[in-house]
Every structure is written in structure tokens, then in C-alpha cells.
Design a protein around this motif. Structure first.
Motif, PDB file in Angstrom:
ATOM      1  N   TYR A   1       0.829  -1.205   0.000  1.00  0.00           N
ATOM      2  CA  TYR A   1       0.000   0.000   0.000  1.00  0.00           C
ATOM      3  C   TYR A   1       0.866   1.258   0.000  1.00  0.00           C
ATOM      4  O   TYR A   1       0.561   2.235  -0.673  1.00  0.00           O
ATOM      5  CB  TYR A   1      -0.941   0.030   1.201  1.00  0.00           C
ATOM      6  CG  TYR A   1      -2.147  -0.870   1.088  1.00  0.00           C
ATOM      7  CD1 TYR A   1      -2.885  -0.951  -0.086  1.00  0.00           C
ATOM      8  CD2 TYR A   1      -2.569  -1.620   2.171  1.00  0.00           C
ATOM      9  CE1 TYR A   1      -3.998  -1.762  -0.182  1.00  0.00           C
ATOM     10  CE2 TYR A   1      -3.689  -2.445   2.088  1.00  0.00           C
ATOM     11  CZ  TYR A   1      -4.391  -2.506   0.906  1.00  0.00           C
ATOM     12  OH  TYR A   1      -5.499  -3.309   0.820  1.00  0.00           O
ATOM     13  N   GLN A   2       1.928   1.230   0.759  1.00  0.00           N
ATOM     14  CA  GLN A   2       2.825   2.389   0.798  1.00  0.00           C
ATOM     15  C   GLN A   2       3.464   2.637  -0.567  1.00  0.00           C
ATOM     16  O   GLN A   2       3.555   3.774  -1.010  1.00  0.00           O
ATOM     17  CB  GLN A   2       3.917   2.177   1.845  1.00  0.00           C
ATOM     18  CG  GLN A   2       3.397   2.223   3.260  1.00  0.00           C
ATOM     19  CD  GLN A   2       4.471   1.935   4.288  1.00  0.00           C
ATOM     20  OE1 GLN A   2       5.649   1.848   3.973  1.00  0.00           O
ATOM     21  NE2 GLN A   2       4.064   1.785   5.531  1.00  0.00           N
TER      22      GLN A   2
ATOM     23  N   ARG B   1      -1.077   4.470  -1.209  1.00  0.00           N
ATOM     24  CA  ARG B   1      -2.358   4.315  -0.504  1.00  0.00           C
ATOM     25  C   ARG B   1      -2.088   4.391   1.000  1.00  0.00           C
ATOM     26  O   ARG B   1      -2.138   3.406   1.729  1.00  0.00           O
ATOM     27  CB  ARG B   1      -3.021   3.009  -0.929  1.00  0.00           C
ATOM     28  CG  ARG B   1      -3.456   3.059  -2.397  1.00  0.00           C
ATOM     29  CD  ARG B   1      -4.001   1.778  -2.919  1.00  0.00           C
ATOM     30  NE  ARG B   1      -5.174   1.318  -2.167  1.00  0.00           N
ATOM     31  CZ  ARG B   1      -5.801   0.192  -2.447  1.00  0.00           C
ATOM     32  NH1 ARG B   1      -5.401  -0.574  -3.452  1.00  0.00           N
ATOM     33  NH2 ARG B   1      -6.845  -0.181  -1.728  1.00  0.00           N
ATOM     34  N   TRP B   2      -1.769   5.604   1.441  1.00  0.00           N
ATOM     35  CA  TRP B   2      -1.267   5.841   2.790  1.00  0.00           C
ATOM     36  C   TRP B   2      -2.279   5.525   3.885  1.00  0.00           C
ATOM     37  O   TRP B   2      -1.902   5.015   4.943  1.00  0.00           O
ATOM     38  CB  TRP B   2      -0.764   7.273   2.921  1.00  0.00           C
ATOM     39  CG  TRP B   2       0.336   7.555   1.955  1.00  0.00           C
ATOM     40  CD1 TRP B   2       0.278   8.389   0.873  1.00  0.00           C
ATOM     41  CD2 TRP B   2       1.645   6.992   1.943  1.00  0.00           C
ATOM     42  NE1 TRP B   2       1.478   8.380   0.198  1.00  0.00           N
ATOM     43  CE2 TRP B   2       2.340   7.522   0.836  1.00  0.00           C
ATOM     44  CE3 TRP B   2       2.302   6.073   2.761  1.00  0.00           C
ATOM     45  CZ2 TRP B   2       3.644   7.192   0.531  1.00  0.00           C
ATOM     46  CZ3 TRP B   2       3.610   5.737   2.453  1.00  0.00           C
ATOM     47  CH2 TRP B   2       4.278   6.289   1.352  1.00  0.00           C
ATOM     48  N   GLU B   3      -3.540   5.838   3.656  1.00  0.00           N
ATOM     49  CA  GLU B   3      -4.546   5.570   4.687  1.00  0.00           C
ATOM     50  C   GLU B   3      -4.655   4.073   4.964  1.00  0.00           C
ATOM     51  O   GLU B   3      -4.655   3.644   6.118  1.00  0.00           O
ATOM     52  CB  GLU B   3      -5.927   6.126   4.297  1.00  0.00           C
ATOM     53  CG  GLU B   3      -5.996   7.634   4.252  1.00  0.00           C
ATOM     54  CD  GLU B   3      -5.536   8.213   2.909  1.00  0.00           C
ATOM     55  OE1 GLU B   3      -5.311   7.445   1.945  1.00  0.00           O
ATOM     56  OE2 GLU B   3      -5.393   9.434   2.839  1.00  0.00           O
ATOM     57  N   GLU B   4      -4.750   3.284   3.895  1.00  0.00           N
ATOM     58  CA  GLU B   4      -4.834   1.836   4.050  1.00  0.00           C
ATOM     59  C   GLU B   4      -3.559   1.288   4.681  1.00  0.00           C
ATOM     60  O   GLU B   4      -3.607   0.381   5.524  1.00  0.00           O
ATOM     61  CB  GLU B   4      -5.085   1.143   2.707  1.00  0.00           C
ATOM     62  CG  GLU B   4      -6.441   1.435   2.124  1.00  0.00           C
ATOM     63  CD  GLU B   4      -6.372   2.463   1.015  1.00  0.00           C
ATOM     64  OE1 GLU B   4      -5.544   3.393   1.077  1.00  0.00           O
ATOM     65  OE2 GLU B   4      -7.181   2.356   0.085  1.00  0.00           O
TER      66      GLU B   4
ATOM     67  N   GLU C   1      -1.577   2.797   6.734  1.00  0.00           N
ATOM     68  CA  GLU C   1      -1.531   3.160   8.151  1.00  0.00           C
ATOM     69  C   GLU C   1      -2.440   2.246   8.969  1.00  0.00           C
ATOM     70  O   GLU C   1      -2.039   1.736  10.018  1.00  0.00           O
ATOM     71  CB  GLU C   1      -1.949   4.631   8.318  1.00  0.00           C
ATOM     72  CG  GLU C   1      -1.590   5.220   9.679  1.00  0.00           C
ATOM     73  CD  GLU C   1      -2.693   5.070  10.697  1.00  0.00           C
ATOM     74  OE1 GLU C   1      -2.378   5.026  11.902  1.00  0.00           O
ATOM     75  OE2 GLU C   1      -3.860   4.984  10.304  1.00  0.00           O
ATOM     76  N   VAL C   2      -3.627   1.982   8.483  1.00  0.00           N
ATOM     77  CA  VAL C   2      -4.571   1.121   9.202  1.00  0.00           C
ATOM     78  C   VAL C   2      -4.037  -0.307   9.293  1.00  0.00           C
ATOM     79  O   VAL C   2      -4.013  -0.915  10.375  1.00  0.00           O
ATOM     80  CB  VAL C   2      -5.968   1.138   8.533  1.00  0.00           C
ATOM     81  CG1 VAL C   2      -6.872   0.066   9.115  1.00  0.00           C
ATOM     82  CG2 VAL C   2      -6.593   2.516   8.672  1.00  0.00           C
TER      83      VAL C   2
ATOM     84  N   ALA D   1       4.108   5.162   6.854  1.00  0.00           N
ATOM     85  CA  ALA D   1       2.739   5.499   6.465  1.00  0.00           C
ATOM     86  C   ALA D   1       2.343   6.855   7.033  1.00  0.00           C
ATOM     87  O   ALA D   1       1.716   7.668   6.346  1.00  0.00           O
ATOM     88  CB  ALA D   1       1.766   4.415   6.928  1.00  0.00           C
TER      89      ALA D   1
ATOM     90  N   LEU E   1       1.327  10.346   5.051  1.00  0.00           N
ATOM     91  CA  LEU E   1       0.108  11.105   5.327  1.00  0.00           C
ATOM     92  C   LEU E   1       0.416  12.543   5.748  1.00  0.00           C
ATOM     93  O   LEU E   1      -0.494  13.323   6.003  1.00  0.00           O
ATOM     94  CB  LEU E   1      -0.707  10.415   6.428  1.00  0.00           C
ATOM     95  CG  LEU E   1      -1.371   9.095   6.032  1.00  0.00           C
ATOM     96  CD1 LEU E   1      -1.866   8.358   7.263  1.00  0.00           C
ATOM     97  CD2 LEU E   1      -2.507   9.354   5.059  1.00  0.00           C
TER      98      LEU E   1
ATOM     99  N   ARG F   1       1.976  13.418   8.482  1.00  0.00           N
ATOM    100  CA  ARG F   1       1.929  13.510   9.952  1.00  0.00           C
ATOM    101  C   ARG F   1       3.341  13.286  10.500  1.00  0.00           C
ATOM    102  O   ARG F   1       3.626  12.304  11.182  1.00  0.00           O
ATOM    103  CB  ARG F   1       0.923  12.506  10.493  1.00  0.00           C
ATOM    104  CG  ARG F   1      -0.500  12.837  10.047  1.00  0.00           C
ATOM    105  CD  ARG F   1      -1.500  11.722  10.154  1.00  0.00           C
ATOM    106  NE  ARG F   1      -1.553  11.022  11.424  1.00  0.00           N
ATOM    107  CZ  ARG F   1      -2.308   9.942  11.616  1.00  0.00           C
ATOM    108  NH1 ARG F   1      -3.076   9.472  10.642  1.00  0.00           N
ATOM    109  NH2 ARG F   1      -2.302   9.333  12.788  1.00  0.00           N
TER     110      ARG F   1
END
Length: 100
Positions: free
Chosen positions: A3-4, A8-11, A13-14, A44, A48, A50
């Protein structure tokens, strides 16, 4: 990590958070794999935007790897190098904002 790689950072991270919690339960908080997942989760967060959270997580990862593997271990060095680049990047950004 997949994902990274595709942004697809949100996915990322989760899923990273889930993997990290599972690793803590299965092998323990102070295990090499847990620290590696901690470092990957920080990527991740950086993706994002952060950075404060990413740096804190990466610092925890590096401290753990230093404790378990030692400072001279290649993985420890790699995670530490990225942490330093992030810190420098944040400092540079802060300096540019101050000059504006």
C-alpha cells in the motif's frame, strides 16, 4: 508495504497499526519484528504528512532496535538514518517558515 509503494497511505496506516498490535501480542513489544513494524508504520504516517507522529514512532523504533540488535546492526543504522533525514527535513522547513 505494498500500500505504501502505491501511495495508498490511509490503508497502509490502518493495516500497519493492525500488524503492529498483532506482533505485540504474538512475539512481544520488545521483539525485533515488532520494532520493524513500528518503523514501517512510521513510513505510512510520513506519507500522510503527519511528520511529528512519524518521527516519534521512528524514534521509538530506533531506540528498540538499538536495545535489541545494537547500534552497529545494519537494520538499526538504516532506520536511524531515515529518522535523522526526517528530523533535518522538519528543522529545515521550520527555518524556512521563520524566515518568511
Amino acid at each position: 508495504m505494498i500500500y505504501q509503494r502505491v501511495g495508498r497511505w490511509e490503508e497502509a496506516e490502518v493495516l500497519g497499526r493492525r500488524c503492529l498490535e498483532l506482533s505485540k501480542k504474538l512475539v512481544g513489544h520488545d521483539h525485533y519484528m515488532t520494532f520493524t513494524l513500528l518503523g514501517n508504520s512510521s513510513l505510512a504516517l510520513a506519507g500522510l504528512g503527519r511528520m511529528g507522529e512519524a518521527i516519534a514512532l521512528r524514534a521509538e523504533c530506533v531506540a528498540g532496535l538499538e536495545k535489541t540488535l545494537g547500534r552497529d546492526d545494519p537494520d538499526t543504522k538504516l532506520f536511524a538514518e531515515i529518522l535523522e533525514r526526517w528530523r533535518e527535513s522538519v528543522e529545515d522547513s521550520s527555518e524556512q517558515i521563520k524566515r518568511s
